[in-house]
Enzyme design. Structure first.
Site, short mmCIF file in Angstrom:
data_model
loop_
_atom_site.label_atom_id
_atom_site.label_comp_id
_atom_site.label_asym_id
_atom_site.label_seq_id
_atom_site.Cartn_x
_atom_site.Cartn_y
_atom_site.Cartn_z
N ASP A 90 24.84 -15.79 6.52
CA ASP A 90 25.02 -16.72 5.41
C ASP A 90 26.45 -17.26 5.48
O ASP A 90 27.40 -16.49 5.51
CB ASP A 90 24.81 -15.93 4.10
CG ASP A 90 24.35 -16.78 2.95
OD1 ASP A 90 24.85 -17.91 2.82
OD2 ASP A 90 23.50 -16.29 2.17
N ASP B 146 25.43 -21.97 2.53
CA ASP B 146 25.43 -21.89 1.06
C ASP B 146 25.99 -23.15 0.40
O ASP B 146 26.99 -23.71 0.87
CB ASP B 146 26.32 -20.69 0.68
CG ASP B 146 26.36 -20.41 -0.80
OD1 ASP B 146 25.33 -19.98 -1.34
OD2 ASP B 146 27.41 -20.64 -1.43
N GLU C 135 21.45 -24.80 2.05
CA GLU C 135 21.01 -24.65 0.66
C GLU C 135 21.46 -25.90 -0.08
O GLU C 135 22.64 -26.19 -0.17
CB GLU C 135 21.65 -23.42 0.02
CG GLU C 135 21.05 -23.14 -1.34
CD GLU C 135 22.03 -22.60 -2.36
OE1 GLU C 135 21.57 -22.05 -3.36
OE2 GLU C 135 23.26 -22.74 -2.18
N HIS D 160 17.27 -14.61 -3.91
CA HIS D 160 18.10 -13.74 -4.75
C HIS D 160 18.65 -14.44 -5.99
O HIS D 160 19.36 -13.83 -6.77
CB HIS D 160 19.26 -13.22 -3.90
CG HIS D 160 20.15 -14.32 -3.43
ND1 HIS D 160 19.72 -15.29 -2.54
CD2 HIS D 160 21.42 -14.67 -3.75
CE1 HIS D 160 20.69 -16.17 -2.34
NE2 HIS D 160 21.73 -15.81 -3.07
N ASP D 161 18.36 -15.73 -6.14
CA ASP D 161 18.85 -16.48 -7.30
C ASP D 161 17.74 -16.79 -8.30
O ASP D 161 17.98 -17.47 -9.30
CB ASP D 161 19.45 -17.83 -6.85
CG ASP D 161 20.72 -17.65 -6.03
OD1 ASP D 161 21.43 -16.65 -6.24
OD2 ASP D 161 21.00 -18.52 -5.17
C1 NOJ Z 1 24.23 -20.04 -3.99
C2 NOJ Z 1 23.96 -18.59 -3.75
O1 NOJ Z 1 22.64 -18.42 -3.35
C3 NOJ Z 1 24.28 -17.88 -5.05
O2 NOJ Z 1 23.85 -16.55 -5.05
C4 NOJ Z 1 25.76 -17.99 -5.27
O3 NOJ Z 1 26.06 -17.45 -6.54
C5 NOJ Z 1 26.23 -19.44 -5.24
N1 NOJ Z 1 25.63 -20.20 -4.17
C6 NOJ Z 1 27.72 -19.51 -5.05
O4 NOJ Z 1 28.07 -19.17 -3.75
#
Ligand code: NOJ
Length: 550
Positions: free
Chosen positions: A97, A199, A256, A329-330
């Protein structure tokens, strides 16, 4: 030769919660290595591990203080090299990542940058003077709440942070910054990684002018996303990134990209784009049509979910590739998120698995999804570790909701729902760790929902995932076949066809709690796989999932 990553099933690991080999209460790299055979059984071809670099862990690794080391809580560089080697023996690639929009405020780069306005790294972050009245340069609200600007007394300026105060945004306009980030990525390529998930990449290019916006909350602030996401010129940076790091390598990249609409995908992926795939969120953000604010959830319909997926499928039909996912995970667990309260979770998990594993694109399974892991239900905000759960709770209170209402929003949306320890067995701490206390509590349902129990049960969610993963890998129609959405307007059935010139498969899943009648032509198709036994070919039982050959 088609790219290897189009044919695989990918698996996402949240390392803090996957498996703790050292007994510290936190997962680690050896824990991952110990479970590679389990992943092999799921036909996994690549593992995306969320950040494992040294980090103060304000945002569980997304606040990085050294881009080319391993956090000691996870192990050592040789543990990492061993993981790559062991995974390689099983035909599995490790995907890292890259968190390049921001670093930790404890990174040496920032420690130096904040000292004064003329040190060698003075321009590595985004610094601005206060307004004449001493207030921040703009009224932007960071994604984790509060102003996106924090005052630095040492330097007598504000710095910008799209996320937490401890995550200062890097200044991509500075070529030295870009080069340092490319060097770090190349360092991991030399270690033999098979790809990168990149990310928050839509935020790296800041607008030319920093302007105030119309407040959208009682705090007088406005969400930063509307000002800094996907701004003009971003792709110039990314083209350079591709050229200096990814081009010509036998790896895959998945960006992402919250905020990139399906119609824009072709600029981002494929021949003319910069990445191989892009996680866009139109289908998982349906309850968040009002933006990322959890206390304003919106209703959504199955036809909208299908429309969002159809749009992304269409956008990646001839250019680029789709990364299919329902969990990460979000996000909360999909059995809670996409189905009515009270829905049978085992059936719901199988229903969504069937869509995920027969859709066009590389499926990403998030750890525990293959077990049907579900949300937790904690009543005290103090129990939550997730920084955004805490900030969204405060925001809801500030907007006038009661504590009970606020906690209901958190229970539904919290990222901790996906982050509780992996449920390996019915033993202590669900077999995740020997420690007295795990970093986040184990979901209480681990006595029933766990890998060991599910391995033995031929009707389990785990065995359903294994069966479909294998079936997918044995039938090229599921990889390269055309995708056609069927019954697009139906609010109960999710159906689509996957076909090549030789063969046609049809997936039909009942997302509702009611028995539904199928259109007549479904009864003529041959049922190959069915989640229910002895069911009526003219109907689908609640949450029933079928794959037909046409
Ligand atoms: C996206 C990530 O998936 C998340 O977990 C993170 O808090 C934010 N970007 C900031 O890096």
């Amino acid at each position: 030769m088609a790219e290897w990553w189009k044919k695989i099933v990918a698996y996402q690991i949240y390392p803090k919660s996957f498996s703790d080999a050292s007994g510290s209460g936190t997962g680690d790299l050896k824990g991952i290595t110990n479970h590679l055979d389990y992943l092999k059984e799921l036909s996994v071809g690549a593992i995306w591990i969320t950040p494992i670099y040294p980090s103060p862990m304000v945002d569980n690794g997304y606040d990085i203080s050294d881009y080319t080391e391993i956090d000691s809580a996870y192990g050592s560089m040789s543990d990492f090299e061993n993981l790559i080697a062991e995974a390689d023996k099983r035909g599995i690639k490790i995907v890292m990542d890259l968190v390049y929009n921001h670093s930790s405020d404890k990174h040496n780069w920032f420690l130096e940058s904040k000292k004064n306005k003329n040190n060698p790294k003075a321009d590595w972050y985004i610094w601005r003077d206060a307004k004449a009245d001493g207030s921040p340069p703009t009224n932007w609200r960071s994604i984790f709440g509060g102003s996106a600007w924090t005052w630095c007394e040492e330097r007598k300026q504000f710095y910008l942070h799209t996320f937490a105060v401890e995550q200062p945004d890097l200044n991509w306009e500075n070529p030295e910054v870009r080069q340092a980030l490319y060097d770090a990525a190349n360092f991991w390529l030399e270690k033999g990684v098979g790809g990168f998930r990149i990310d928050a990449i839509t935020y790296i290019k800041k607008p030319k002018k920093f302007l105030d916006g119309e407040p959208d909350g009682k705090d007088g602030l406005t969400t930063i996303h509307n000002f800094t996401a996907n701004t003009e010129g971003i792709l110039d940076f990314l083209r350079e990134f591709k050229e200096k790091v990814f081009a010509g390598k036998n790896i895959f990249t998945v960006g992402e990209a919250n905020g990139v609409a399906a119609e824009e995908l072709s600029r981002w992926v494929g021949k003319d784009g910069v990445f191989d795939m892009l996680f866009e969120f139109s289908h998982v953000n349906l309850p968040l049509k009002n933006g990322e604010i959890w206390c304003r959830p919106t209703e959504w319909k199955l036809s909208e979910l299908k429309q969002a997926i159809s749009n992304s499928q269409a956008a990646t039909k001839n250019n680029g590739w789709y990364p299919a996912f329902f969990e990460n995970h979000d996000k909360p667990r999909c059995v809670n998120y996409f189905f009515a309260k009270g829905a049978n979770k085992i059936k719901a998990a199988k229903a969504l698995a069937t869509v995920l594993l027969t859709m066009r694109g590389t499926p990403f399974i998030f750890q525990g999804q293959e077990l049907g892991m579900s949300n937790v239900s904690w009543n005290e905000i103090e129990k939550y570790n997730d920084i955004s759960s805490r900030s969204q709770f405060d925001f809801a209170i500030q907007e006038g909701f009661s504590a009970a209402e606020a906690i209901d929003f958190i229970k539904f949306f919290s990222r901790d729902n996906a982050r509780t320890p992996m449920q390996w067995s019915a033993e202590k701490n669900s077999g995740f760790s020997d420690a007295e206390k795990t970093w986040l509590p184990v979901n209480e349902n681990y006595l029933e929902v766990n890998a060991a129990a599910e391995e033995k049960n031929s009707d389990s969610v785990l065995n359903w995932y294994r069966k479909l993963s294998k079936f997918r890998s044995e039938n090229p129609e599921f990889i390269f076949g055309d995708f056609e959405m069927l019954l697009a307007e139906d609010e109960k059935i999710f159906a689509f066809a996957r076909s090549s010139e030789e063969k046609k498969f049809v997936t039909a899943v009942n997302f509702s709690q009611e028995k539904v009648e199928l259109p007549k032509n479904f009864a003529e198709k041959k049922i190959l796989i069915d989640s229910e036994k002895n069911s009526d070919k003219n109907f689908l039982q609640p949450l029933e999932a079928r794959i037909y050959q046409d």
